[in-house]
Design a protein around this motif. Structure first.
Motif, PDB file in Angstrom:
ATOM      1  N   GLY A 262       1.894  -6.398  -4.944  1.00 35.55           N
ATOM      2  CA  GLY A 262       0.321  -6.456  -4.855  1.00 35.55           C
ATOM      3  C   GLY A 262      -0.353  -7.977  -5.169  1.00 35.55           C
ATOM      4  O   GLY A 262      -1.409  -8.157  -4.578  1.00 35.55           O
TER       5      GLY A 262
ATOM      6  N   GLN B 118       0.175  -9.936  -1.832  1.00 39.61           N
ATOM      7  CA  GLN B 118      -0.807  -9.388  -0.698  1.00 39.61           C
ATOM      8  C   GLN B 118      -2.222 -10.280  -1.030  1.00 39.61           C
ATOM      9  O   GLN B 118      -2.916 -10.595  -0.175  1.00 39.61           O
TER      10      GLN B 118
ATOM     11  N   THR C 126      -1.561  -2.224   2.785  1.00 37.43           N
ATOM     12  CA  THR C 126      -0.914  -2.099   1.801  1.00 37.43           C
ATOM     13  C   THR C 126       0.350  -1.212   2.067  1.00 37.43           C
ATOM     14  O   THR C 126       0.868  -0.356   1.069  1.00 37.43           O
TER      15      THR C 126
ATOM     16  N   VAL D 219      -1.047  -0.586  -4.834  1.00 37.30           N
ATOM     17  CA  VAL D 219      -1.866  -0.354  -3.529  1.00 37.30           C
ATOM     18  C   VAL D 219      -3.282  -0.596  -4.166  1.00 37.30           C
ATOM     19  O   VAL D 219      -4.239  -1.345  -3.586  1.00 37.30           O
TER      20      VAL D 219
END
Length: 263
Positions: free
Chosen positions: A160, A163, A184, A192
């Motif tokens: 996470g 990202q 995700t 997520v």
């Protein structure tokens, strides 16, 4: 997903008076005999948050990848901020200057720190001096709420967090339009929410966004419009309040029953 951030819809008069962020007309794409896109027509207004959903192989990722020329197309027309996208390098570069993209995979350089991953494109592509690139990179790392990770390497971060770094890297280029290709899908479920929260905040600030995702809670909360694709075509579209409660097409209803686990 829960969040206290409210995302207001874009005013109708604004949609009518500004140049569309994206205009797509009669778009076709073939892979050999397989038609990945079958005559897609789509307009994305400046400031609009558009979510595209559909089964695997429906053409949704191919569609958004054509917008910044990561995929070519065989017939039709794409305009980004009024610029017609052609095979000429000059138009591709002009479009990519305006478009940021976040992929399923994070694509971070493992040998660079988080800060360096965000600052390097600013130096190489935008030509910013190192101090200015560093300052801007830190600003956008703070925007996605991970400035404290700036000196770490990608392998030291959760999925996470990686990202969110990828989102910060794209935002640091200060694009007019952000594309998200299932951002995700490579994450564990508990990671997520932190990525979606960053995207909700971005939407609340008015960024034009086209998001391919199966996260229907995100679509309900953030989208101005939801599009359902199947077999390379747009089957149905509408505002989330009607798309989810009163879908017109049987194929849309079957898809929603599957992803929402409605029995």
């Amino acid at each position: 997903m829960s969040s206290v951030i409210t995302v207001a819809p874009m005013p109708a008069d604004e949609q009518e008076t500004t140049t569309p962020a994206v205009e797509i007309r009669g778009l076709h794409k073939w892979y050999g005999a397989f038609e990945a896109l079958g005559g897609v027509d789509l307009t994305v207004a400046a400031g609009e948050r558009l979510v595209i959903c559909g089964p695997s192989g429906s053409g949704k990722s191919t569609l958004i990848r054509t917008i910044n020329a990561l995929e070519s197309f065989d017939e039709g027309e794409i305009r980004v901020d009024g610029i017609a996208l052609t095979r000429e390098p000059g138009t591709v570069e002009a479009v990519r200057q305006r478009v940021g993209m976040v992929f399923q995979q994070f694509n971070l350089f493992p040998h660079l720190t988080v800060l360096e991953n965000c600052a390097l494109p600013l130096r190489l592509v935008r030509g910013l001096p190192a101090p200015e690139a560093r300052e801007r990179a830190l600003h956008y790392l703070a925007k996605v709420r991970i400035p404290e990770q700036a000196d770490k390497f990608a392998a030291q971060l959760s999925g996470g967090q990686q990202q969110r770094v990828a989102i910060a890297r794209a935002l640091a280029m200060e694009p007019d339009l952000m594309l998200f290709d299932e951002p995700t899908s490579a994450l564990d479920p508990e990671m997520v929410k932190e990525v979606l929260d960053a995207m909700v905040q971005l939407a609340a600030e008015g960024m034009t966004m086209v998001v391919v995702t199966h996260e229907m809670g995100f679509a309900r909360q953030v989208a101005d419009r939801v599009i359902f694709m199947d077999r390379g075509k747009i089957v149905e579209e509408g505002p989330p309040q009607t798309f989810f409660t009163h879908p017109r097409e049987a194929r849309t209803r079957a898809f929603l029953q599957q992803v929402l686990r409605v029995h």
